[in-house]
Design an enzyme around this catalytic site. Structure first.
Site, PDB file in Angstrom:
ATOM      1  N   GLU A  26      20.721 -39.412  55.057  1.00 19.50           N
ATOM      2  CA  GLU A  26      22.084 -38.880  54.990  1.00 19.50           C
ATOM      3  C   GLU A  26      22.946 -39.742  54.067  1.00 19.50           C
ATOM      4  O   GLU A  26      22.752 -40.951  53.968  1.00 19.50           O
ATOM      5  CB  GLU A  26      22.697 -38.869  56.410  1.00 19.50           C
ATOM      6  CG  GLU A  26      24.138 -38.375  56.440  1.00 19.50           C
ATOM      7  CD  GLU A  26      24.676 -38.110  57.844  1.00 19.50           C
ATOM      8  OE1 GLU A  26      23.993 -38.474  58.825  1.00 19.50           O
ATOM      9  OE2 GLU A  26      25.774 -37.540  57.952  1.00 19.50           O
ATOM     10  N   ASN A  72      26.375 -35.196  59.758  1.00 20.08           N
ATOM     11  CA  ASN A  72      27.794 -34.846  59.688  1.00 20.08           C
ATOM     12  C   ASN A  72      28.249 -34.665  58.232  1.00 20.08           C
ATOM     13  O   ASN A  72      29.131 -33.851  57.946  1.00 20.08           O
ATOM     14  CB  ASN A  72      28.637 -35.948  60.346  1.00 20.08           C
ATOM     15  CG  ASN A  72      28.325 -36.107  61.828  1.00 20.08           C
ATOM     16  OD1 ASN A  72      27.713 -35.239  62.435  1.00 20.08           O
ATOM     17  ND2 ASN A  72      28.758 -37.214  62.414  1.00 20.08           N
ATOM     18  N   ASN A 172      25.306 -28.432  60.840  1.00 22.41           N
ATOM     19  CA  ASN A 172      24.883 -29.581  61.635  1.00 22.41           C
ATOM     20  C   ASN A 172      25.828 -29.766  62.811  1.00 22.41           C
ATOM     21  O   ASN A 172      27.051 -29.782  62.627  1.00 22.41           O
ATOM     22  CB  ASN A 172      24.918 -30.842  60.761  1.00 22.41           C
ATOM     23  CG  ASN A 172      24.598 -32.111  61.533  1.00 22.41           C
ATOM     24  OD1 ASN A 172      23.443 -32.367  61.873  1.00 22.41           O
ATOM     25  ND2 ASN A 172      25.626 -32.902  61.837  1.00 22.41           N
ATOM     26  N   GLU A 173      25.289 -29.892  64.014  1.00 24.16           N
ATOM     27  CA  GLU A 173      26.068 -30.215  65.229  1.00 24.16           C
ATOM     28  C   GLU A 173      27.431 -29.505  65.257  1.00 24.16           C
ATOM     29  O   GLU A 173      28.461 -30.132  65.532  1.00 24.16           O
ATOM     30  CB  GLU A 173      26.243 -31.736  65.363  1.00 24.16           C
ATOM     31  CG  GLU A 173      24.920 -32.458  65.561  1.00 24.16           C
ATOM     32  CD  GLU A 173      25.045 -33.965  65.830  1.00 24.16           C
ATOM     33  OE1 GLU A 173      26.164 -34.517  65.758  1.00 24.16           O
ATOM     34  OE2 GLU A 173      24.011 -34.585  66.116  1.00 24.16           O
ATOM     35  N   TYR A 238      18.644 -35.803  69.498  1.00 19.39           N
ATOM     36  CA  TYR A 238      18.654 -36.678  70.677  1.00 19.39           C
ATOM     37  C   TYR A 238      18.684 -38.143  70.264  1.00 19.39           C
ATOM     38  O   TYR A 238      17.849 -38.590  69.471  1.00 19.39           O
ATOM     39  CB  TYR A 238      17.406 -36.428  71.542  1.00 19.39           C
ATOM     40  CG  TYR A 238      17.360 -37.341  72.743  1.00 19.39           C
ATOM     41  CD1 TYR A 238      18.060 -37.032  73.904  1.00 19.39           C
ATOM     42  CD2 TYR A 238      16.649 -38.538  72.705  1.00 19.39           C
ATOM     43  CE1 TYR A 238      18.053 -37.884  74.987  1.00 19.39           C
ATOM     44  CE2 TYR A 238      16.632 -39.399  73.788  1.00 19.39           C
ATOM     45  CZ  TYR A 238      17.336 -39.074  74.926  1.00 19.39           C
ATOM     46  OH  TYR A 238      17.334 -39.923  75.996  1.00 19.39           O
ATOM     47  N   GLU A 286      16.882 -34.556  64.527  1.00 18.83           N
ATOM     48  CA  GLU A 286      17.459 -35.907  64.522  1.00 18.83           C
ATOM     49  C   GLU A 286      17.074 -36.546  65.840  1.00 18.83           C
ATOM     50  O   GLU A 286      17.351 -35.981  66.902  1.00 18.83           O
ATOM     51  CB  GLU A 286      18.998 -35.885  64.437  1.00 18.83           C
ATOM     52  CG  GLU A 286      19.539 -35.648  63.059  1.00 18.83           C
ATOM     53  CD  GLU A 286      21.061 -35.817  62.993  1.00 18.83           C
ATOM     54  OE1 GLU A 286      21.628 -36.658  63.720  1.00 18.83           O
ATOM     55  OE2 GLU A 286      21.676 -35.082  62.203  1.00 18.83           O
ATOM     56  N   GLN A 332      17.298 -42.639  61.050  1.00 23.81           N
ATOM     57  CA  GLN A 332      17.121 -42.216  59.677  1.00 23.81           C
ATOM     58  C   GLN A 332      16.154 -43.168  58.981  1.00 23.81           C
ATOM     59  O   GLN A 332      15.850 -44.226  59.526  1.00 23.81           O
ATOM     60  CB  GLN A 332      18.464 -42.198  58.954  1.00 23.81           C
ATOM     61  CG  GLN A 332      19.505 -41.309  59.614  1.00 23.81           C
ATOM     62  CD  GLN A 332      20.772 -41.106  58.773  1.00 23.81           C
ATOM     63  OE1 GLN A 332      20.902 -41.558  57.645  1.00 23.81           O
ATOM     64  NE2 GLN A 332      21.750 -40.426  59.367  1.00 23.81           N
TER      65      GLN A 332
HETATM   66  O1  AHR Z   1      22.403 -39.804  62.252  1.00 24.57           O
HETATM   67  C1  AHR Z   1      23.783 -40.101  62.328  1.00 24.57           C
HETATM   68  C2  AHR Z   1      24.627 -38.940  62.807  1.00 24.57           C
HETATM   69  O2  AHR Z   1      24.300 -38.632  64.120  1.00 24.57           O
HETATM   70  C3  AHR Z   1      24.457 -37.645  62.078  1.00 24.57           C
HETATM   71  O3  AHR Z   1      25.263 -37.571  60.965  1.00 24.57           O
HETATM   72  C4  AHR Z   1      24.914 -36.633  63.078  1.00 24.57           C
HETATM   73  O4  AHR Z   1      24.297 -35.392  62.903  1.00 24.57           O
HETATM   74  C5  AHR Z   1      24.578 -37.270  64.396  1.00 24.57           C
HETATM   75  O5  AHR Z   1      25.634 -37.179  65.275  1.00 24.57           O
HETATM   76  O1  AHR Z   2      29.502 -42.028  65.517  1.00 24.99           O
HETATM   77  C1  AHR Z   2      30.109 -40.801  65.198  1.00 24.99           C
HETATM   78  C2  AHR Z   2      29.653 -39.692  66.066  1.00 24.99           C
HETATM   79  O2  AHR Z   2      29.754 -40.007  67.428  1.00 24.99           O
HETATM   80  C3  AHR Z   2      28.244 -39.272  65.916  1.00 24.99           C
HETATM   81  O3  AHR Z   2      28.023 -38.478  64.820  1.00 24.99           O
HETATM   82  C4  AHR Z   2      28.003 -38.544  67.193  1.00 24.99           C
HETATM   83  O4  AHR Z   2      26.654 -38.394  67.560  1.00 24.99           O
HETATM   84  C5  AHR Z   2      28.755 -39.359  68.190  1.00 24.99           C
HETATM   85  O5  AHR Z   2      29.327 -38.592  69.191  1.00 24.99           O
END
Ligand code: AHR
Ligand code: AHR
Length: 482
Positions: A26, A72, A172-173, A238, A286, A332
């Site tokens: 990312e 994100n 994503n999310e 997760y 992820e 990652q």
């Molecule tokens: O891997 C870091 C972050 O974790 C990613 O950007 C997001 O998808 C998750 O919340």
């Molecule tokens: O750290 C930022 C965000 O906080 C992450 O992307 C997410 O997984 C968490 O809730």
């Protein structure tokens, strides 16, 4: 401690997917910039801008799949900023991580990276503040061959042949308020997913699509009911909290395995109820341990042997789930929640988790076999019950000549004497590779990069029976040849 495993080579449970030990990179912290890409003018040795030590370390893992550009980040990313001459690419404010994005690494650089490491690209489009049209243009840029604007643009930038990217993520999310352009509920996300899928598939009907799922059953129900006809995989993420005590951390893969089965069962039930004909599987795209110290902007941590045992547990679970979770990506690859730590002074560290990927990736096998384990147990709140000290999963090579036994010893203190018996297979020789370190807290650092590594030993085979020793807190791959 004594334990026994039976490997049944007569009844394969399924084929291990090519896409099962994937990676995720990312635009965040120093994952891309500083980790994968340093630019041609960097003092750090590089090949056309790709950091050489990292490139070689990743090549060694043979990752089948790489997910990009987020995370994100993808929810605010406009891909057109990242193509064309580097000097003309805009420097943008990245709202996902409140950082500056120079756009030196874009689609062409990503595809190049995938080719260098021999992996399949998996692109997540911007379904946050982006539009279906923008996503469809991205598919056109990558996959079309005609004389249209974006296909021509790719050729103009030096890439004659289409990239033929098969796998695309829609967002994503989108369930989380932290996400740019998040959705109120599954219903809103379903509508958005449909619109994106429609436009992207008009450009290339052969693409496979991953839609946003989560642990909330209601969200998933709405997604499958209202948009299930248009996507092939539901994404699940997760992160295990690194603050858990060792015994709980290494029990979490049991919870994860159950959770993924539950999500799939729900998907199946909703498909049946609402007559959704398209087959939908799970993309576990992820996953990792996340330590409290891994904070923005860099989200770095130095994982230890305990995290290697967790990682082996997840990979074993993914083998058993091969029929329902054919896609996974580890979050990652470098510098962010990293498998590989690549420092700005040119030093690099491979974590114990890296070595787990290395021994699993190098001993993949083709079909997953049924294994039965008899092991002592301990109690865990995380797993909601008993956790066996030994976790085992086995695969067999395509020609049936080699069985790969992937086996953990979760005990923090005890060696396990493991007896391995077979149905339908008689081994003649074997080799055991493992990661154990001296303690669960052992780790590799810039100062001491080689503390934990892969160890190796021969295996005694007597009359087709195998007996091996599993060190405490160890992740083992045993290769058995007929
Ligand atoms: O891997 C870091 C972050 O974790 C990613 O950007 C997001 O998808 C998750 O919340
Ligand atoms: O750290 C930022 C965000 O906080 C992450 O992307 C997410 O997984 C968490 O809730």
């Amino acid at each position: 401690m004594k334990s026994r495993v039976i490997i049944d080579a007569t009844t394969p449970v399924g084929i291990l997917s090519e896409r099962c030990y994937g990676q995720f990179i990312e635009h965040l912290g120093e994952c891309i910039y500083g980790g994968i890409w340093v630019g041609r003018d960097s003092k750090i040795p590089n090949e056309n801008g790709y950091r050489l030590d990292v490139l070689n370390a990743v090549k060694d893992l043979n990752p089948p799949l790489v997910r990009w550009p987020g995370g994100n980040f993808s929810s605010g990313y406009h891909w057109e900023d990242g193509v064309g001459p580097l000097s003309q690419r805009p420097r943008r404010f990245d709202m996902a991580w409140m950082a500056e994005e120079p756009n030196f690494f874009g689609t062409d650089e990503f595809i190049d990276w995938c080719r260098l490491i021999g992996a399949e690209p998996f692109i997540v489009v911007n379904a946050g503040n982006g539009t279906p049209e923008e996503a469809a243009r991205w598919v056109e840029y990558c996959n079309l061959n005609g004389a249209t604007h974006y296909a021509s643009l790719r050729r103009k930038y030096g890439h004659e042949e289409p990239y033929r990217v098969r796998l695309w993520g829609i967002g994503n999310e989108l369930y989380g308020e932290w996400q740019i352009g998040f959705c109120r509920d599954g219903s809103e996300c379903a509508r958005r997913t449909l619109e994106f899928a429609n436009e992207m598939r008009k450009v290339d009907p052969s693409i496979e699509l991953v839609a946003v799922g989560c642990e909330d059953p209601e969200w998933n129900m709405e997604m499958v009911k209202e948009a299930g006809k248009c996507f092939d995989y539901l994404s699940i993420h997760y992160y295990a909290a690194g603050s858990k005590p060792y015994r709980e951390l290494v029990a979490t893969p049991i919870h994860v395995e159950q959770m993924l089965r539950n999500v799939y069962s729900l998907v199946e039930a909703v498909r049946r109820k609402h007559g959704v004909k398209r087959e939908i599987k799970i993309a576990f795209d992820e996953w990792n341990v996340w330590y409290p110290e891994a904070k923005e902007p860099l989200i770095t941590q130095v994982t230890r042997v305990r995290d290697a045992v967790f990682t082996g547990g997840i990979l074993n679970a993914l083998q058993r789930l091969c029929n329902i979770v054919p896609i996974s990506s580890f979050a990652q690859t470098v510098n962010v929640l990293p498998l590989i730590i690549a420092a700005s002074d040119g030093r690099m560290v491979l974590t114990p988790q890296y070595f787990v990927f290395k021994i699993y990736g190098g001993n993949k096998g083709c079909s997953v076999l049924r294994t039965l384990v008899d092991s002592e147990h301990y109690m865990s709140t995380e797993a909601g019950g008993y956790v066996p000290y030994v976790d085992a999963s086995a695969t067999v090579s395509k020609d049936g000549e080699t069985i790969f036994l992937h086996v953990l010893n979760r005990s923090e203190t005890d060696i396990v004497e493991l007896q391995v018996d077979f149905k339908g297979f008689t081994p003649k020789s074997g080799l055991q590779q493992f990661i154990a370190g001296e303690s669960v807290e052992d780790r590799n650092t810039l100062e001491e990069p080689d503390r934990v590594g892969i160890e190796q030993t021969g295996v005694d085979v007597l009359d087709g029976r195998v007996s091996i020793l599993l060190k405490p807190h160890s992740v083992n791959v045993v290769r058995l040849n007929r």
